[in-house]
Design an enzyme around this catalytic site. Structure first.
Site, PDB file in Angstrom:
ATOM      1  N   ASP A  30       0.421  -1.499  -0.153  1.00 12.92           N
ATOM      2  CA  ASP A  30      -0.067  -0.113   0.440  1.00 12.92           C
ATOM      3  C   ASP A  30       0.565   0.857  -0.055  1.00 12.92           C
ATOM      4  OD1 ASP A  30      -3.262   0.128   0.614  1.00 12.92           O
ATOM      5  OD2 ASP A  30      -2.118   2.063   0.708  1.00 12.92           O
ATOM      6  N   THR A 124     -13.555  -2.458  -8.897  1.00 10.71           N
ATOM      7  CA  THR A 124     -14.144  -3.090 -10.231  1.00 10.71           C
ATOM      8  C   THR A 124     -13.794  -1.939 -11.157  1.00 10.71           C
ATOM      9  OG1 THR A 124     -15.923  -3.653  -7.856  1.00 10.71           O
ATOM     10  CG2 THR A 124     -16.573  -2.368 -10.547  1.00 10.71           C
ATOM     11  N   GLU A 160     -18.833  -4.896   2.593  1.00 11.83           N
ATOM     12  CA  GLU A 160     -18.942  -4.290   3.839  1.00 11.83           C
ATOM     13  C   GLU A 160     -19.301  -5.242   5.154  1.00 11.83           C
ATOM     14  OE1 GLU A 160     -17.852  -0.387   3.950  1.00 11.83           O
ATOM     15  OE2 GLU A 160     -17.176  -0.611   1.929  1.00 11.83           O
ATOM     16  N   ASN A 213     -24.420  -5.156  -9.038  1.00 11.28           N
ATOM     17  CA  ASN A 213     -24.962  -3.814  -7.885  1.00 11.28           C
ATOM     18  C   ASN A 213     -25.609  -2.576  -8.483  1.00 11.28           C
ATOM     19  OD1 ASN A 213     -23.094  -4.643  -6.446  1.00 11.28           O
ATOM     20  ND2 ASN A 213     -21.529  -3.623  -6.579  1.00 11.28           N
ATOM     21  N   TYR A 256     -37.419 -13.344 -17.594  1.00 15.93           N
ATOM     22  CA  TYR A 256     -37.340 -12.078 -17.988  1.00 15.93           C
ATOM     23  C   TYR A 256     -35.943 -11.208 -17.979  1.00 15.93           C
ATOM     24  CZ  TYR A 256     -42.705 -13.124 -17.175  1.00 15.93           C
ATOM     25  OH  TYR A 256     -43.879 -12.845 -17.538  1.00 15.93           O
ATOM     26  N   PHE A 261     -36.395  -8.268 -26.613  1.00 15.89           N
ATOM     27  CA  PHE A 261     -37.282  -6.757 -28.003  1.00 15.89           C
ATOM     28  C   PHE A 261     -38.299  -6.270 -26.509  1.00 15.89           C
ATOM     29  CE2 PHE A 261     -40.298  -4.326 -30.558  1.00 15.89           C
ATOM     30  CZ  PHE A 261     -40.391  -4.018 -30.912  1.00 15.89           C
ATOM     31  N   CYS A 267     -51.469  -7.561 -20.538  1.00 16.12           N
ATOM     32  CA  CYS A 267     -51.580  -7.576 -19.365  1.00 16.12           C
ATOM     33  C   CYS A 267     -49.906  -6.882 -18.624  1.00 16.12           C
ATOM     34  CB  CYS A 267     -51.358  -8.699 -18.745  1.00 16.12           C
ATOM     35  SG  CYS A 267     -52.439  -9.501 -18.916  1.00 16.12           S
ATOM     36  N   LYS A 323     -46.592 -12.213 -28.637  1.00 20.71           N
ATOM     37  CA  LYS A 323     -45.703 -13.095 -28.332  1.00 20.71           C
ATOM     38  C   LYS A 323     -45.572 -14.992 -29.557  1.00 20.71           C
ATOM     39  CE  LYS A 323     -46.472 -15.388 -23.792  1.00 20.71           C
ATOM     40  NZ  LYS A 323     -47.027 -15.785 -22.450  1.00 20.71           N
ATOM     41  N   ARG A 330     -53.348  -8.295 -28.833  1.00 20.69           N
ATOM     42  CA  ARG A 330     -53.057  -6.413 -27.993  1.00 20.69           C
ATOM     43  C   ARG A 330     -52.075  -5.818 -27.471  1.00 20.69           C
ATOM     44  NH1 ARG A 330     -57.215  -8.605 -23.968  1.00 20.69           N
ATOM     45  NH2 ARG A 330     -56.064 -10.393 -24.326  1.00 20.69           N
TER      46      ARG A 330
HETATM   47  N1  LIG Z   1     -15.749  -2.142  -0.466  1.00 25.35           N
HETATM   48  C1  LIG Z   1     -15.964  -3.133  -1.150  1.00 25.35           C
HETATM   49  O1  LIG Z   1     -17.732  -3.599  -0.611  1.00 25.35           O
HETATM   50  C2  LIG Z   1     -15.885  -3.194  -2.227  1.00 25.35           C
HETATM   51  C3  LIG Z   1     -16.872  -4.809  -2.625  1.00 25.35           C
HETATM   52  C4  LIG Z   1     -16.329  -5.258  -3.714  1.00 25.35           C
HETATM   53  C5  LIG Z   1     -15.433  -4.806  -4.771  1.00 25.35           C
HETATM   54  N2  LIG Z   1     -14.980  -3.329  -4.669  1.00 25.35           N
HETATM   55  C6  LIG Z   1     -13.780  -2.809  -5.122  1.00 25.35           C
HETATM   56  O2  LIG Z   1     -12.367  -2.601  -5.086  1.00 25.35           O
HETATM   57  C7  LIG Z   1     -11.982  -2.105  -5.281  1.00 25.35           C
HETATM   58  C8  LIG Z   1     -11.353  -1.585  -3.799  1.00 25.35           C
HETATM   59  O3  LIG Z   1     -12.029  -0.818  -2.458  1.00 25.35           O
HETATM   60  P1  LIG Z   1     -11.962  -1.214  -1.591  1.00 25.35           P
HETATM   61  O4  LIG Z   1     -13.558  -0.309  -0.522  1.00 25.35           O
HETATM   62  O5  LIG Z   1     -10.857  -1.677  -0.687  1.00 25.35           O
HETATM   63  O6  LIG Z   1     -10.912   0.782  -1.572  1.00 25.35           O
HETATM   64  P2  LIG Z   1     -10.643   0.932  -0.323  1.00 25.35           P
HETATM   65  O7  LIG Z   1     -10.149   3.225  -0.752  1.00 25.35           O
HETATM   66  O8  LIG Z   1     -10.959   0.765   1.114  1.00 25.35           O
HETATM   67  O9  LIG Z   1      -8.703   0.716  -0.796  1.00 25.35           O
HETATM   68  C9  LIG Z   1      -8.039   1.000  -1.176  1.00 25.35           C
HETATM   69  C10 LIG Z   1      -6.187   0.964  -1.630  1.00 25.35           C
HETATM   70  O10 LIG Z   1      -5.314   1.005  -2.297  1.00 25.35           O
HETATM   71  C11 LIG Z   1      -4.279   2.462  -1.170  1.00 25.35           C
HETATM   72  N3  LIG Z   1      -3.747   2.126  -2.909  1.00 25.35           N
HETATM   73  C12 LIG Z   1      -3.823   3.331  -3.959  1.00 25.35           C
HETATM   74  N4  LIG Z   1      -3.147   3.106  -4.731  1.00 25.35           N
HETATM   75  C13 LIG Z   1      -2.249   2.266  -4.136  1.00 25.35           C
HETATM   76  C14 LIG Z   1      -1.138   1.926  -5.573  1.00 25.35           C
HETATM   77  N5  LIG Z   1      -0.411   1.916  -6.050  1.00 25.35           N
HETATM   78  N6  LIG Z   1      -0.316   0.693  -4.914  1.00 25.35           N
HETATM   79  C15 LIG Z   1      -0.692   0.423  -3.423  1.00 25.35           C
HETATM   80  N7  LIG Z   1      -1.813   0.677  -2.752  1.00 25.35           N
HETATM   81  C16 LIG Z   1      -2.606   1.298  -3.072  1.00 25.35           C
HETATM   82  C17 LIG Z   1      -5.060   3.243  -0.904  1.00 25.35           C
HETATM   83  O11 LIG Z   1      -4.162   3.303  -0.150  1.00 25.35           O
HETATM   84  C18 LIG Z   1      -5.512   2.091  -0.200  1.00 25.35           C
HETATM   85  O12 LIG Z   1      -6.020   1.456   1.043  1.00 25.35           O
HETATM   86  C19 LIG Z   1     -12.358  -0.836  -5.921  1.00 25.35           C
HETATM   87  O13 LIG Z   1     -12.699  -0.647  -6.816  1.00 25.35           O
HETATM   88  C20 LIG Z   1     -14.053  -1.031  -4.609  1.00 25.35           C
HETATM   89  O14 LIG Z   1     -15.491  -0.751  -5.862  1.00 25.35           O
HETATM   90  C21 LIG Z   1     -15.333  -2.991  -3.167  1.00 25.35           C
END
Ligand SMILES: NC(=O)c1ccc[n+]([C@@H]2O[C@H](COP(=O)([O-])OP(=O)(O)OC[C@H]3O[C@@H](n4cnc5c(N)ncnc54)[C@H](O)[C@@H]3O)[C@@H](O)[C@H]2O)c1
Length: 435
Positions: A30, A124, A160, A213, A256, A261, A267, A323, A330
């Site tokens: 990180d 994501t 989360e 999502n 569904y 289309f 209904c 269909k 109708r």
């Molecule tokens: N939080 C969720 O519930 C959840 C669930 C599924 C997917 N996601 C996706 O997962 C991804 C991460 O989400 P998150 O909630 O864990 O994010 P977060 O913000 O909690 O953590 C991201 C981390 O990446 C670090 N970071 C940034 N640049 C970096 C680099 N160059 N090298 C190393 N570390 C770096 C940041 O300092 C931070 O600690 C996102 O794309 C999010 O959409 C999140």
């Protein structure tokens, strides 16, 4: 396996703990020294049920460490999982700069690394990110994708609040890539979980999380609008939605949920309108319910625009009822399409094996008399000549016999598919309404 995890936030921290618990050696990475320091003291970077224990256990076993140095992490591992943030920009796009920064860092590190490296995008990301990620690594490493490294897409679905539980109990694990060995390596991380592993196209793996999502958001908004209407009418919305969920044939089911289309018939349009009006009568705004009709109309217009884009005037429509297998016209979206085309001067020939004009009665007959008063002039009883005599063929119904008419269709300017006929998809003149 030796694994580096980039990003020690919610997703990264859970991955560090859970993969270490499953027997892997993990190096967390990180940019935040604070988070790196926490992991190096055996502490989680987030608050989540059970995360303290699994991080501490992994740390005490010597399976978990962390660093701010990407190079060190890449050199000492075979696989890197990218979990950095992808926040929205002010104008609603995704900020992918953190993602691409890790591609640069990994690319630079791979310059000095001999062995093959697998990169897994867990964050994501928008479709196309995997490709660009590989190009950045190629630029910074001087290595070729598929030879020196591979990039695999593997979206995370945890929530989360129940993140550790969700990590161990996913509904499905999705893996997209272009390198079998790398995908197999990623799949091996999840074989211990009781969930199917789905190998798919890279872009499918990239977009699926957005689709999931968005659908979850739609479900919440839909249920809240149902709640609002029920409250106004002194009806218990929980009883309503509990019953709703008991229908696993049409409600909570794949029914569904296929692109196709517009909906129609006697209904769906009527009952949706009835519910929106009920809300309105009770001074309630129900924007989700109200916009369903607009979305359907847009989709209907799309079919006309598709026909129009082919620049031909002679159109054959195969299927007119709302269909297949019925003569109910109708509120059929195909009647609307025929009406629009005829109104705009197209020469339209219609074939529908279930529609016999002399047998139409009651509301069905009245509806079609109003919308297509000269329908008899457009109806053909011979599908072969209807196809042969026209330039564009629009297929409305899924029961179309593609094999029998394929040779004729090949010669047409365009085949426009509103029903998804698999057997025609590879023809060069084929186009699906939304695929
Ligand atoms: N939080 C969720 O519930 C959840 C669930 C599924 C997917 N996601 C996706 O997962 C991804 C991460 O989400 P998150 O909630 O864990 O994010 P977060 O913000 O909690 O953590 C991201 C981390 O990446 C670090 N970071 C940034 N640049 C970096 C680099 N160059 N090298 C190393 N570390 C770096 C940041 O300092 C931070 O600690 C996102 O794309 C999010 O959409 C999140």
């Amino acid at each position: 396996m030796k694994i580096s995890i980039f990003g020690l936030g919610y997703v990264g921290c859970v991955s560090v703990g859970c993969l270490a618990k499953n027997g892997h050696e993990i190096i967390g990475v990180d940019v935040s020294e604070f988070k790196v320091d926490l992991i190096n003291r055996g502490l989680p970077t987030i608050q989540e049920k059970d995360i303290d224990n699994i991080i501490r256990e992994g740390y005490e076993k010597g399976s978990i460490s962390a660093t701010t140095c990407a190079e060190e992490a890449v050199h000492n591992t075979d696989l890197s999982i990218i979990c950095v943030g992808t926040p929205p920009t002010a104008n609603g796009h995704l900020n992918l700069s953190y993602i691409y920064k890790t591609a640069e860092q990994i690319g630079k590190a791979l310059r000095e690394k001999e062995s093959f490296h697998t990169v897994v995008i867990r964050s994501t990301v928008m479709p196309g990110t995997n490709k660009k990620y590989g190009e950045i690594i190629e630029e910074f490493s001087g290595k070729k994708r598929g030879v020196g490294f591979s990039v695999v897409s593997n979206p995370e679905f945890l929530r989360e609040g129940s993140a550790v539980h969700d990590y161990y109990h996913p509904a499905v694990t999705v893996i997209g890539g272009d390198h079998t060995g790398a995908m197999e390596k990623v799949a091996s991380l999840y074989r211990c979980l009781d969930a199917p592993i789905e190998i798919t196209d890279v872009k499918v793996a990239e977009i699926i999380k957005y689709i999931n999502n968005s659908f979850h958001a739609l479900k919440i908004a839909f249920s809240n609008e149902v709640g609002n209407i029920c409250k106004a009418l002194h009806i218990d919305p929980f009883k309503v939605m509990d019953l709703f969920c008991k229908d696993t044939r049409l409600n909570i089911s794949p029914a569904y949920l296929k692109p196709g289309f517009a909906y129609g018939g006697s209904c769906l349009p009527k009952d949706l309108k009835g519910l929106v009006t009920l809300g309105h009568d009770n001074y309630l705004d129900t924007p989700v319910l109200a916009m369903i009709h607009s979305s359907n109309e847009q989709h209907q217009k799309k079919a006309f625009e598709l026909v129009h884009s082919k620049g031909k005037k002679n159109i054959c429509m195969v299927g007119l009822s709302f269909k297949e297998g019925t003569d109910d016209l109708r509120y059929s979206p195909y009647v609307e399409l025929a009406e629009t085309l005829i109104g705009k001067g197209y020469r339209v020939t219609i074939y529908d094996e279930y529609v016999c004009l002399s047998k139409l009665v009651g509301a069905n007959k009245a509806y079609v008399n109003e919308r297509l008063p000269h329908l008899s002039e457009h109806i053909s009883n011979n599908l072969e000549s209807a196809i042969a005599d026209n330039e564009v063929v629009v297929i409305s119904h899924r029961n179309f016999d593609a094999k029998t008419y394929r040779h004729l269709l090949k010669e047409k300017t365009a085949i426009i598919d509103l029903a998804r006929i698999h057997d025609l998809e590879e023809l060069p003149n084929y186009e699906g309404i939304c695929w």
